[in-house]
Scaffold this active site. Structure first.
Site, PDB file in Angstrom:
ATOM      1  N   VAL A  66       0.820  -1.212   0.000  1.00 26.34           N
ATOM      2  CA  VAL A  66       0.000   0.000   0.000  1.00 26.34           C
ATOM      3  C   VAL A  66       0.855   1.264   0.000  1.00 26.34           C
ATOM      4  O   VAL A  66       0.396   2.329  -0.416  1.00 26.34           O
ATOM      5  CB  VAL A  66      -0.982   0.031   1.192  1.00 26.34           C
ATOM      6  N   ASN A  92      -7.325  -0.835   5.765  1.00 27.10           N
ATOM      7  CA  ASN A  92      -7.024  -1.446   7.060  1.00 27.10           C
ATOM      8  C   ASN A  92      -5.531  -1.682   7.277  1.00 27.10           C
ATOM      9  O   ASN A  92      -5.075  -1.697   8.418  1.00 27.10           O
ATOM     10  CB  ASN A  92      -7.764  -2.784   7.169  1.00 27.10           C
ATOM     11  N   TYR A 157       2.789   6.214  15.345  1.00 31.38           N
ATOM     12  CA  TYR A 157       1.531   5.527  15.020  1.00 31.38           C
ATOM     13  C   TYR A 157       0.339   6.464  15.215  1.00 31.38           C
ATOM     14  O   TYR A 157      -0.543   6.563  14.352  1.00 31.38           O
ATOM     15  CB  TYR A 157       1.391   4.292  15.914  1.00 31.38           C
ATOM     16  N   ALA A 160       0.214   9.206  12.493  1.00 34.20           N
ATOM     17  CA  ALA A 160      -0.272   8.682  11.214  1.00 34.20           C
ATOM     18  C   ALA A 160      -1.780   8.438  11.259  1.00 34.20           C
ATOM     19  O   ALA A 160      -2.506   8.795  10.326  1.00 34.20           O
ATOM     20  CB  ALA A 160       0.469   7.392  10.871  1.00 34.20           C
ATOM     21  N   LYS A 161      -2.249   7.840  12.346  1.00 32.22           N
ATOM     22  CA  LYS A 161      -3.673   7.537  12.457  1.00 32.22           C
ATOM     23  C   LYS A 161      -4.512   8.803  12.630  1.00 32.22           C
ATOM     24  O   LYS A 161      -5.665   8.862  12.176  1.00 32.22           O
ATOM     25  CB  LYS A 161      -3.908   6.570  13.615  1.00 32.22           C
TER      26      LYS A 161
END
Length: 249
Positions: A66, A92, A157, A160-161
């Site tokens: 991805v 996902n 993390y 990014a989220k």
């Protein structure tokens, strides 16, 4: 299998295990033909495909990274060429890159962003053209409770989220008039391989601060994704659906 998603094509990234696998199975149970994306675990992806077929569904595996824009473009075009459409995209695929900021390597920061955020950009852009042509689409992005509340040791993390949430809301405004919805699901702690790396003491602590008193199952997250991917949710867009047992409200 048959259901409200009959005739639709769904692409689920990172679908060889965990939440992705549960989502692929749930979408297939609702009638969708599912493209099971994976990067390295071909055996697990093929097992997901076999599980869907054993239940009477239709699925196939598709290997692509991805984070590689050109690979994603080719993969999405192949999916459209094969099935003529992409109705549902579930972004996902992701990875954890945990470390205190002072110990976080720049290359690990960049990898976390490339997979967890830029990957959503690549896949969404790759699928969006077909949705615009069809004047229909459901895009569901997996974010995280830590994007909303933060968590020590997860700066990369969480950043990014959190970016995924911003992307979700902005794109929702861009494509709403085209019959395309863009939403996000923000899980809390889920019983997956990612959580399996926690120590028993860590699991006990996190469970103690969750009002529901337990972690979620992957199937519970998948149910939320299928809800947002359904035809009946056409007036829900730009929304972040928290599925966290009350951990963050």
């Amino acid at each position: 299998m048959s259901g409200e998603l009959d005739g639709q094509v769904a692409v689920v990234t990172g679908a060889s295990r965990g939440i992705g696998r549960a989502t692929a199975l749930a979408l297939a149970s609702a009638g969708a033909e599912v493209v099971v994306n994976y990067l390295t675990n071909e055996a697990a992806a093929e097992e997901t495909v076999r599980s869907i077929a054993a239940r009477g569904g239709v699925a196939r595996a598709a290997r692509f990274d991805v984070g590689d824009g050109e690979a994603v473009r080719h993969a999405m075009q192949n999916i459209v060429d094969h099935g003529g459409r992409i109705d549902i995209l579930v972004n996902n695929a992701g990875l954890a890159m945990d470390a205190l900021l002072l110990r976080l390597k720049a290359e690990d920061w960049e990898r976390a962003l490339r997979v967890n955020l830029t990957g959503v950009f690549h896949c969404t852009r790759g699928a969006l053209r077909a949705m615009v042509r069809a004047h229909y689409g459901r895009i569901v992005n997996l974010t995280s409770v830590v994007a909303e509340m933060g968590n020590a040791g997860q700066a990369a993390y969480a950043a990014a989220k959190a970016g995924v949430i911003g992307l979700t809301k902005s794109l929702a405004r861009e494509v709403a008039a085209r019959g395309i919805t863009v939403n996000a699901v923000a899980p809390g702690f889920v019983e997956t391989d990612m959580v399996a790396t926690l120590s028993d003491a860590q699991k006990s602590f996190y469970t103690s601060v969750i009002p529901a008193g337990r972690m979620a199952t992957a199937d519970e997250i998948a149910s939320a994704v299928v809800f947002l991917a359904s035809p009946g949710t056409g007036y829900i867009t730009g929304h972040v659906l928290d599925v966290n047992g009350g951990l963050y409200m």
